[in-house]
Motif scaffolding. Structure first.
Motif, PDB file in Angstrom:
ATOM      1  N   VAL A 296       0.832  -1.206   0.000  1.00 15.71           N
ATOM      2  CA  VAL A 296       0.000   0.000   0.000  1.00 15.71           C
ATOM      3  C   VAL A 296       0.865   1.254   0.000  1.00 15.71           C
ATOM      4  O   VAL A 296       1.852   1.333   0.728  1.00 15.71           O
ATOM      5  N   GLY A 297       0.468   2.182  -0.814  1.00 17.94           N
ATOM      6  CA  GLY A 297       1.166   3.453  -0.891  1.00 17.94           C
ATOM      7  C   GLY A 297       0.383   4.396  -1.776  1.00 17.94           C
ATOM      8  O   GLY A 297      -0.761   4.113  -2.161  1.00 17.94           O
ATOM      9  N   PRO A 298       0.950   5.530  -2.131  1.00 23.72           N
ATOM     10  CA  PRO A 298       0.258   6.451  -3.054  1.00 23.72           C
ATOM     11  C   PRO A 298      -0.046   5.734  -4.367  1.00 23.72           C
ATOM     12  O   PRO A 298       0.836   5.137  -4.979  1.00 23.72           O
ATOM     13  N   CYS A 299      -1.293   5.785  -4.771  1.00 22.79           N
ATOM     14  CA  CYS A 299      -1.713   5.052  -5.972  1.00 22.79           C
ATOM     15  C   CYS A 299      -2.383   6.018  -6.947  1.00 22.79           C
ATOM     16  O   CYS A 299      -3.379   6.670  -6.605  1.00 22.79           O
ATOM     17  N   ASN A 300      -1.851   6.090  -8.146  1.00 23.11           N
ATOM     18  CA  ASN A 300      -2.419   6.932  -9.198  1.00 23.11           C
ATOM     19  C   ASN A 300      -3.479   6.115  -9.926  1.00 23.11           C
ATOM     20  O   ASN A 300      -3.189   5.338 -10.842  1.00 23.11           O
ATOM     21  N   LEU A 301      -4.730   6.251  -9.502  1.00 22.96           N
ATOM     22  CA  LEU A 301      -5.811   5.459 -10.098  1.00 22.96           C
ATOM     23  C   LEU A 301      -5.990   5.778 -11.577  1.00 22.96           C
ATOM     24  O   LEU A 301      -6.346   4.901 -12.359  1.00 22.96           O
ATOM     25  N   LEU A 302      -5.761   7.020 -11.965  1.00 25.70           N
ATOM     26  CA  LEU A 302      -5.907   7.373 -13.382  1.00 25.70           C
ATOM     27  C   LEU A 302      -4.952   6.559 -14.239  1.00 25.70           C
ATOM     28  O   LEU A 302      -5.333   6.047 -15.307  1.00 25.70           O
ATOM     29  N   GLU A 303      -3.730   6.419 -13.770  1.00 27.76           N
ATOM     30  CA  GLU A 303      -2.742   5.647 -14.525  1.00 27.76           C
ATOM     31  C   GLU A 303      -3.123   4.176 -14.573  1.00 27.76           C
ATOM     32  O   GLU A 303      -3.024   3.535 -15.628  1.00 27.76           O
ATOM     33  N   VAL A 304      -3.577   3.628 -13.424  1.00 32.80           N
ATOM     34  CA  VAL A 304      -3.975   2.219 -13.364  1.00 32.80           C
ATOM     35  C   VAL A 304      -5.130   1.955 -14.334  1.00 32.80           C
ATOM     36  O   VAL A 304      -5.111   0.994 -15.120  1.00 32.80           O
ATOM     37  N   ILE A 305      -6.148   2.825 -14.293  1.00 31.05           N
ATOM     38  CA  ILE A 305      -7.332   2.623 -15.135  1.00 31.05           C
ATOM     39  C   ILE A 305      -6.974   2.820 -16.611  1.00 31.05           C
ATOM     40  O   ILE A 305      -7.402   2.040 -17.480  1.00 31.05           O
ATOM     41  N   THR A 306      -6.180   3.843 -16.915  1.00 30.15           N
ATOM     42  CA  THR A 306      -5.816   4.128 -18.311  1.00 30.15           C
ATOM     43  C   THR A 306      -5.046   2.971 -18.933  1.00 30.15           C
ATOM     44  O   THR A 306      -5.310   2.565 -20.080  1.00 30.15           O
ATOM     45  N   ILE A 320     -16.335  -0.431 -27.330  1.00 30.36           N
ATOM     46  CA  ILE A 320     -16.354   1.009 -27.063  1.00 30.36           C
ATOM     47  C   ILE A 320     -16.143   1.203 -25.560  1.00 30.36           C
ATOM     48  O   ILE A 320     -16.939   0.737 -24.740  1.00 30.36           O
ATOM     49  N   PHE A 321     -15.048   1.880 -25.205  1.00 29.15           N
ATOM     50  CA  PHE A 321     -14.749   2.163 -23.796  1.00 29.15           C
ATOM     51  C   PHE A 321     -14.825   3.676 -23.574  1.00 29.15           C
ATOM     52  O   PHE A 321     -14.111   4.447 -24.237  1.00 29.15           O
ATOM     53  N   GLN A 322     -15.704   4.077 -22.685  1.00 25.87           N
ATOM     54  CA  GLN A 322     -15.878   5.488 -22.391  1.00 25.87           C
ATOM     55  C   GLN A 322     -15.309   5.779 -21.009  1.00 25.87           C
ATOM     56  O   GLN A 322     -15.647   5.097 -20.044  1.00 25.87           O
ATOM     57  N   MET A 323     -14.446   6.817 -20.907  1.00 21.55           N
ATOM     58  CA  MET A 323     -13.798   7.134 -19.636  1.00 21.55           C
ATOM     59  C   MET A 323     -14.167   8.529 -19.163  1.00 21.55           C
ATOM     60  O   MET A 323     -14.240   9.464 -19.964  1.00 21.55           O
ATOM     61  N   ASN A 324     -14.408   8.632 -17.880  1.00 22.40           N
ATOM     62  CA  ASN A 324     -14.662   9.922 -17.249  1.00 22.40           C
ATOM     63  C   ASN A 324     -13.871   9.931 -15.937  1.00 22.40           C
ATOM     64  O   ASN A 324     -14.347   9.507 -14.888  1.00 22.40           O
ATOM     65  N   LEU A 325     -12.624  10.419 -16.021  1.00 18.17           N
ATOM     66  CA  LEU A 325     -11.691  10.298 -14.910  1.00 18.17           C
ATOM     67  C   LEU A 325     -11.371  11.665 -14.326  1.00 18.17           C
ATOM     68  O   LEU A 325     -10.968  12.585 -15.043  1.00 18.17           O
ATOM     69  N   SER A 326     -11.533  11.792 -13.020  1.00 20.23           N
ATOM     70  CA  SER A 326     -11.249  13.049 -12.330  1.00 20.23           C
ATOM     71  C   SER A 326      -9.755  13.176 -12.060  1.00 20.23           C
ATOM     72  O   SER A 326      -9.102  12.209 -11.666  1.00 20.23           O
ATOM     73  N   GLN A 327      -9.227  14.356 -12.251  1.00 17.67           N
ATOM     74  CA  GLN A 327      -7.808  14.585 -11.995  1.00 17.67           C
ATOM     75  C   GLN A 327      -7.474  14.443 -10.501  1.00 17.67           C
ATOM     76  O   GLN A 327      -6.323  14.262 -10.134  1.00 17.67           O
ATOM     77  N   GLY A 328      -8.508  14.521  -9.650  1.00 18.03           N
ATOM     78  CA  GLY A 328      -8.275  14.376  -8.221  1.00 18.03           C
ATOM     79  C   GLY A 328      -7.837  12.985  -7.833  1.00 18.03           C
ATOM     80  O   GLY A 328      -7.356  12.759  -6.718  1.00 18.03           O
ATOM     81  N   CYS A 329      -8.012  12.004  -8.721  1.00 15.35           N
ATOM     82  CA  CYS A 329      -7.617  10.621  -8.434  1.00 15.35           C
ATOM     83  C   CYS A 329      -6.148  10.362  -8.762  1.00 15.35           C
ATOM     84  O   CYS A 329      -5.700   9.215  -8.728  1.00 15.35           O
ATOM     85  N   GLY A 359     -21.606  -2.988 -27.527  1.00 16.83           N
ATOM     86  CA  GLY A 359     -22.149  -2.241 -26.398  1.00 16.83           C
ATOM     87  C   GLY A 359     -21.077  -1.424 -25.712  1.00 16.83           C
ATOM     88  O   GLY A 359     -19.936  -1.872 -25.536  1.00 16.83           O
ATOM     89  N   ALA A 360     -21.400  -0.210 -25.343  1.00 14.80           N
ATOM     90  CA  ALA A 360     -20.435   0.686 -24.707  1.00 14.80           C
ATOM     91  C   ALA A 360     -20.216   0.288 -23.249  1.00 14.80           C
ATOM     92  O   ALA A 360     -21.144  -0.123 -22.544  1.00 14.80           O
ATOM     93  N   ILE A 361     -18.968   0.384 -22.803  1.00 15.01           N
ATOM     94  CA  ILE A 361     -18.599   0.137 -21.411  1.00 15.01           C
ATOM     95  C   ILE A 361     -17.996   1.424 -20.871  1.00 15.01           C
ATOM     96  O   ILE A 361     -17.006   1.930 -21.413  1.00 15.01           O
ATOM     97  N   SER A 362     -18.606   1.958 -19.834  1.00 18.74           N
ATOM     98  CA  SER A 362     -18.141   3.241 -19.299  1.00 18.74           C
ATOM     99  C   SER A 362     -17.483   3.026 -17.948  1.00 18.74           C
ATOM    100  O   SER A 362     -17.929   2.215 -17.142  1.00 18.74           O
ATOM    101  N   ILE A 363     -16.392   3.760 -17.724  1.00 16.33           N
ATOM    102  CA  ILE A 363     -15.681   3.688 -16.459  1.00 16.33           C
ATOM    103  C   ILE A 363     -15.399   5.103 -15.989  1.00 16.33           C
ATOM    104  O   ILE A 363     -14.939   5.949 -16.768  1.00 16.33           O
ATOM    105  N   SER A 364     -15.714   5.357 -14.734  1.00 13.30           N
ATOM    106  CA  SER A 364     -15.494   6.688 -14.186  1.00 13.30           C
ATOM    107  C   SER A 364     -14.747   6.576 -12.872  1.00 13.30           C
ATOM    108  O   SER A 364     -14.823   5.564 -12.170  1.00 13.30           O
ATOM    109  N   CYS A 365     -14.003   7.639 -12.553  1.00 17.52           N
ATOM    110  CA  CYS A 365     -13.274   7.692 -11.288  1.00 17.52           C
ATOM    111  C   CYS A 365     -13.411   9.115 -10.754  1.00 17.52           C
ATOM    112  O   CYS A 365     -13.044  10.074 -11.446  1.00 17.52           O
ATOM    113  N   SER A 366     -13.966   9.247  -9.568  1.00 13.80           N
ATOM    114  CA  SER A 366     -14.181  10.576  -9.002  1.00 13.80           C
ATOM    115  C   SER A 366     -13.541  10.678  -7.628  1.00 13.80           C
ATOM    116  O   SER A 366     -13.450   9.691  -6.888  1.00 13.80           O
ATOM    117  N   HIS A 367     -13.066  11.872  -7.305  1.00 14.24           N
ATOM    118  CA  HIS A 367     -12.425  12.110  -6.013  1.00 14.24           C
ATOM    119  C   HIS A 367     -13.360  12.934  -5.142  1.00 14.24           C
ATOM    120  O   HIS A 367     -13.803  14.007  -5.521  1.00 14.24           O
TER     121      HIS A 367
END
Length: 454
Positions: A296-306, A320-329, A359-367
């Motif tokens: 466990v440590g600082p984890c950049n979720l945006l990088e992991v998901i991308t 089709i992959f749709q992403m909505n990623l917050s910079q706060g993650c 079918g579209a698959i959407s993934i979002s990450c919010s802080h």
């Protein structure tokens, strides 16, 4: 008095009492015989002799009265002590019968109730007076009633002393309870049926445990069959392509593009095998009580998901992959990046498996102030409420038919374990034909706290 406590003791000749009475009779006979002879020898005056004989008679009466009083007093005291002990024993027995959680009933030869304890009346929802005279089989579940009645008649006809009967009881409120009855039959001196006493114990939890064990064994059996199939499929491809490459000279060689295609297929199937083995190893650790190793440590979720999305786009170019990623993650989540990659890939893999080809698959990450939220939604076949409730169970697959998509049914179970080990939660919302939405919530933590983790 309740039929449960009635009874009588038949008359029996007591040897000790007979011995005492015989001794007294002999003493009285000897006293009368020899006292008269002694007085006649010593006293010649008739008036004096008559007076002495009268006094002797009254003395005999007094002594006899005292002896009889002493004997009766002793016997009555003994009877009173015995009665007191019997009443105390009966009271203790009554407290046990009335205080137990078990249902206790007594029925006559026709199966009609003549006694019920407090637990039975409480369960049936009737007073003792309302229970008396009812058939004991009125409270048996309709599907078990005839079997229970025939079992009772069979035991009575064959003079069975004791029997165990299992059935389901239905209270007046409609509550259904699995019961195990210990039934004791009593018979008269001529061999005819007298009464039947039954003690019923609630075994609902045991039946649930037995059903859970049966279901678990069935799931494991299906899992072994599925695992063999899931391992054989990529192994067959690896062996097939590798065999072609080994026999390339015999077959006149392959163009570079085809050789690269074969190697890519071998690599892809090897990755599938590796994932299966990793899941099995993780499951083995979890089942043995070991905790999965987390860095466990600082984890950049945006990088992991991308990175995970990039890999899936290469594997499934038509998706089709749709992403909505917050910079706060970027830096606000404390987690194990490798394990979070495993979580994301498992969830994406499920979304791809159960979604239509386009079918579209959407993934979002919010802080948010105290946590990060990851949501993956697909437009697939969805699940019923019953399937959704079991989706995190080990070995469970919503579709276990021969035409079902591949998988061992371990991914989501391990995903939940990883998320919960991070102190997070995972939730699935789904409707049949409307797709599924999986939400993972990871609380913000600190490296110092996680370093203390055993």
């Amino acid at each position: 008095e309740s039929p449960m406590f009635r009874g009588h003791a038949p008359f029996k000749l007591q040897p000790q009492a007979a011995s005492t009475a015989g001794t007294y009779a002999l003493f009285a006979f000897l006293w009368i015989l020899f006292s008269d002879w002694i007085l006649a020898t010593l006293v010649s005056d008739l008036r004096a002799l008559s007076l002495l004989q009268t006094l002797k008679g009254w003395l005999f009466v007094a002594v006899t009265t005292a002896l009889v009083y002493a004997l009766v007093h002793r016997h009555v005291a003994k009877l009173l002590r015995a009665e007191k002990a019997m009443l105390a024993s009966e009271e203790r027995y009554r407290e046990v019968v009335e205080g137990t959680d078990d249902l206790i009933t007594q029925v006559d030869e026709s199966g009609r109730i003549v006694y019920v304890n407090h637990s039975a009346t409480r369960y049936f929802g009737l007073s003792p007076a309302e229970c008396i005279g009812l058939s004991a089989f009125d409270f048996v579940h309709p599907d078990d009633r005839e079997r229970s009645r025939l079992g009772f008649l069979h035991c009575a006809e064959n003079r069975t002393r004791s029997e165990s009967i299992e059935n389901r009881q239905v209270s007046r409120s409609g509550e259904v309870t699995s019961m195990l009855w210990t039934v004791n039959f009593r018979y008269k001196a001529d061999g005819s049926f007298d009464e039947c006493r039954a003690i019923g114990r609630d075994i609902s939890e045991r039946k649930k445990a037995e059903q859970a064990l049966h279901d678990n064994l069935q799931l494991k059996s299906e899992f072994i069959s599925t695992a063999a199939h899931e391992l054989r499929t990529p192994l067959t491809s690896v062996m097939g392509y590798s065999e072609l490459l080994l026999k390339e000279a015999e077959m006149g060689g392959f163009p570079p593009e085809q050789r690269e295609e074969f190697l890519a297929a071998i690599h892809e199937k090897s990755e599938i095998l590796t994932n299966i083995v990793d899941d099995l190893l993780d499951l083995s650790k979890i089942d043995s009580g070991q905790r999965l190793h987390l860095e466990v440590g600082p984890c950049n979720l945006l990088e992991v998901i991308t990175k995970a999305i990039s890999d899936f786009k290469l594997r499934f170019p038509g998706r089709i992959f749709q992403m909505n990623l917050s910079q706060g993650c970027l830096q606000h989540c404390w987690a194990d990046p490798g394990r979070m990659r495993q979580v994301i890939e498992n969830l994406l893999d499920n979304a791809v498996k159960y979604s239509p080809p386009h079918g579209a698959i959407s993934i979002s990450c919010s802080h948010l102030p105290d946590h990060c939220r990851i949501s993956i939604r697909d437009q697939g076949i969805g699940m019923s409420q019953e399937e959704t409730a079991k989706i995190f169970d080990k070995f469970y697959r919503a579709d276990a038919s021969d035409t079902a998509v591949g998988g061992l049914g371990l991914g989501l179970s391990i995903v939940r374990y990883i998320v919960e080990e991070h102190g997070g939660t995972i939730e699935v919302r789904s409707e049949e034909g409307q797709g599924s939405d999986v939400t993972v919530v990871l609380p913000h933590g600190s490296l110092e706290k996680e370093a203390e983790r055993p």
